[in-house]
Design an enzyme around this catalytic site. Structure first.
Site, PDB file in Angstrom:
ATOM      1  N   ASP A   1      43.040  41.111  30.989  1.00  0.00           N
ATOM      2  CA  ASP A   1      42.595  41.882  32.426  1.00  0.00           C
ATOM      3  C   ASP A   1      43.491  42.846  32.465  1.00  0.00           C
ATOM      4  OD1 ASP A   1      42.123  42.648  34.878  1.00  0.00           O
ATOM      5  OD2 ASP A   1      42.484  40.661  35.859  1.00  0.00           O
TER       6      ASP A   1
ATOM      7  N   CYS B   1      43.316  37.777  46.380  1.00  0.00           N
ATOM      8  CA  CYS B   1      42.640  37.228  45.272  1.00  0.00           C
ATOM      9  C   CYS B   1      43.294  36.378  44.365  1.00  0.00           C
ATOM     10  CB  CYS B   1      41.760  38.054  44.894  1.00  0.00           C
ATOM     11  SG  CYS B   1      40.632  38.941  46.088  1.00  0.00           S
TER      12      CYS B   1
ATOM     13  N   HIS C   1      44.193  36.970  38.750  1.00  0.00           N
ATOM     14  CA  HIS C   1      43.420  37.408  39.783  1.00  0.00           C
ATOM     15  C   HIS C   1      42.026  36.556  39.742  1.00  0.00           C
ATOM     16  CE1 HIS C   1      40.488  39.908  42.017  1.00  0.00           C
ATOM     17  NE2 HIS C   1      41.476  40.474  42.566  1.00  0.00           N
TER      18      HIS C   1
END
Lengths: 141, 437
Positions: free
Chosen positions: B227, B393, B150
């Protein structure tokens, strides 16, 4: 279940655009892009003695961006540059909800895109061709 | 839209889909019944909505909304500052939530000092890139990330690499979206100082083998950053077991409030890092020309914290634990299997990423042949089906896959078979609008 903005006119312009082709001898060409969705229009105009004699575009993108550009090309062909500028500004005003009903008659078929104002996420798609034409007029003419 | 297209539940299942459900150990009726929807006020009050965009932000259960309100009604005061009862209670609420987050990530209450609250996963990753990356990276060093990141785990590294003269190296995936050990070993090496990867991809839905990545990173003395924005809603996380060095997630994708992010880091790394933002609450002492930083976590929490949000996150974790990851995974697996099989039956839909539903964690990306994703999404919206369309994104990933944009349906345990029915009939509506019946 409604069709919303995706009415018969829009679907027809998307499926069979009359003005989506590579122009042979344009006097002005400009690329308009919506980076967030990948809509991409290369608009070409042939302007002779202040009149848009021919308008055409190539590119790719969503049905709204492509159909709106086709509708615009049809509307501005054989119009004086000043009138094209007025029509483009009127279209953008319509999208912002700032045009009155009487004025909208001048936009012909393009007036049917009025309800795009209810879909804020898609406004940029509908505006792309018109903004690109205005850029040519303001920067090159 | 004709009447016969509106079918429900088991009637719409293909034989293939039914077999998969049984293989997953889930009764067909289990996805028709939905014991969770009533917990989520937005879903309960909009019964005709098929909300298939939980990967962007999840819905929140009433207990989370109530917690947020309770904070303001019963313990609102500026935490950490005041010496009076109310402020002490607010402080205790933050500390209790911090300890809960630590346990949630497989740590102990004593590790709560290494849980940093910020605004979202993006900010958490910016803290790592800027404060850790900024202090260790030098010219010639490398940061290694995957192509499926992302932008929030990509741009911070681009920025810090540019400043340091370091190189940003990408690990690529094939059409199936799987990152192989061969590719990891080809890219991670002696120059690598940081490896950073999504636990679960927000486009492909695949889970990266974080444990393997971490072990390879550690072989070369690099730190492993994860993440976890897309994994925490679906997978039980144990940062010790994964053996990673930093882990970030967002509360709002995990049924918690908007505006709260979490960063966990190894204590010794956090202690050595400079602060990210500076100001109030993050100092021990200040003179006219200098300041001494507070210990972690306060060092990274400048300014007044969103204590109500932090308190509400505590409630969200309690709610998730009440449902249980086992139940979440079983239901989501059945939903994903069913949804993918039903999509595969539409010959105008092309699924992006792995063909095996078991590799999709809540996320199914797809395209409708010849129809732009934004048109697909707008028309589905008319049918009250909410999906995401665009580049998600993750522009470098989409460029790598050779597409400009795509549609994404993302599922959570509060979805049911009616939601999938609506997606499928909505897609048939999209196709018929462009191509006639």
């Amino acid at each position: 279940m409604g069709e919303g903005i995706y009415n018969a006119a829009l679907m027809e312009h998307n499926a069979h655009p009359d003005y989506k082709y590579e122009m042979e001898n344009p006097t002005h060409t400009h690329e308009g892009v919506n980076p967030s969705c990948g809509d991409d229009i290369i608009l070409s105009l042939r302007v002779v003695d202040g009149i848009v004699e021919e308008a055409a575009f190539t590119g790719s993108g969503c049905a709204v961006s492509q159909a709106s550009a086709d509708i615009m090309a049809d509307l501005i062909t054989e119009e004086p540059v000043e009138e094209v500028k007025r029509l483009c500004e009127l279209f953008l005003a319509m999208i912002r909800g700032e045009a009155c009903e009487e004025e909208l008659e001048d936009l012909g078929e393009a007036a049917e895109l009025k309800s795009i104002a209810l879909m804020p996420a898609r406004v940029k798609c509908a505006e792309l061709g018109w903004r690109t034409a205005l850029t040519i007029i303001e920067e090159e003419l | 839209m004709t009447e016969q297209r509106i079918l429900h539940g088991a009637d719409m299942l293909t034989e293939r889909g039914r077999a998969e459900w049984d293989a997953a150990g889930v009764q067909v009726s289990a996805l028709v019944d939905n014991p969770y929807k009533k917990d989520f006020p937005l879903l309960a009050t909009k019964p005709s909505l098929a909300f298939l965009d939980s990967a962007a932000t999840a819905q929140r259960p009433a207990v989370v909304l109530d917690a947020q309100r309770n904070f303001y009604e019963s313990m609102n005061a500026n935490a950490l500052r005041g010496l009076y009862k109310l402020s002490v209670e607010a402080t205790e609420a933050i500390n209790a939530s911090r300890a809960h987050v630590a346990r949630f990530l497989g740590l102990t209450d004593a590790d709560a000092r290494d849980i940093i609250f910020c605004r979202n996963a993006s900010e958490a990753l910016n803290i790592v890139a800027s404060s850790y990356g900024g202090s260790v990276l030098a010219a010639g060093d490398e940061v290694c990330i995957t192509i499926m990141e992302h932008h929030s785990n990509l741009i911070p590294w681009q920025q810090v690499c540019e400043r340091a003269g370091a190189k940003l190296v990408y690990m690529y995936v094939g059409e199936d979206g799987v990152l192989t050990e061969e590719e990891m070993r080809a890219k991670i090496g002696p120059k690598t100082k940081v490896v950073s990867a999504a636990h679960v991809s927000n486009v492909l839905g695949v889970e990266n083998d974080i444990k393997l990545l971490a072990s390879i990173a550690h072989e070369f003395g690099a730190v492993m950053v994860v993440d976890g924005a897309q994994s925490v809603p679906h997978l039980q996380v144990n940062v010790r077991d994964l053996d990673v060095d930093f882990f970030a997630f967002s509360a709002h994708k995990a049924f918690g409030p908007l505006g709260i992010g979490v960063l966990w880091g190894r204590h010794e790394l956090l202690e050595a890092m400079p602060p990210f933002l500076t100001g109030g609450e993050m100092i021990d002492s200040v003179t006219e020309q200098a300041a001494v930083w507070a210990p972690t976590p306060e060092k990274f929490e400048a300014g007044t914290q969103d204590a109500a949000g932090i308190f509400a996150l505590d409630a969200a974790l309690t709610y998730m634990e009440g449902v249980g990851y086992e139940a979440i995974q079983m239901r989501e697996s059945a939903l994903v299997h069913t949804c993918m099989h039903r999509l595969a039956d539409l010959d105008f839909v092309r699924i992006i990423g792995p063909a095996d539903p078991a590799l999709h964690h809540g996320v199914i990306s797809f395209n409708v042949c010849g129809i732009h994703p934004h048109d697909v999404s707008s028309i589905l919206d008319m049918d009250n089906v909410a999906i995401r369309a665009g580049h998600h994104c993750a522009q470098p990933l989409l460029a790598h896959l050779g597409i400009e944009s795509c549609c994404r349906a993302s599922l959570a345990f509060y979805n049911d078979s009616a939601d999938i029915d609506k997606l499928i009939s909505g897609l048939q509506h999209v196709w018929s609008m462009f191509h006639g019946d």
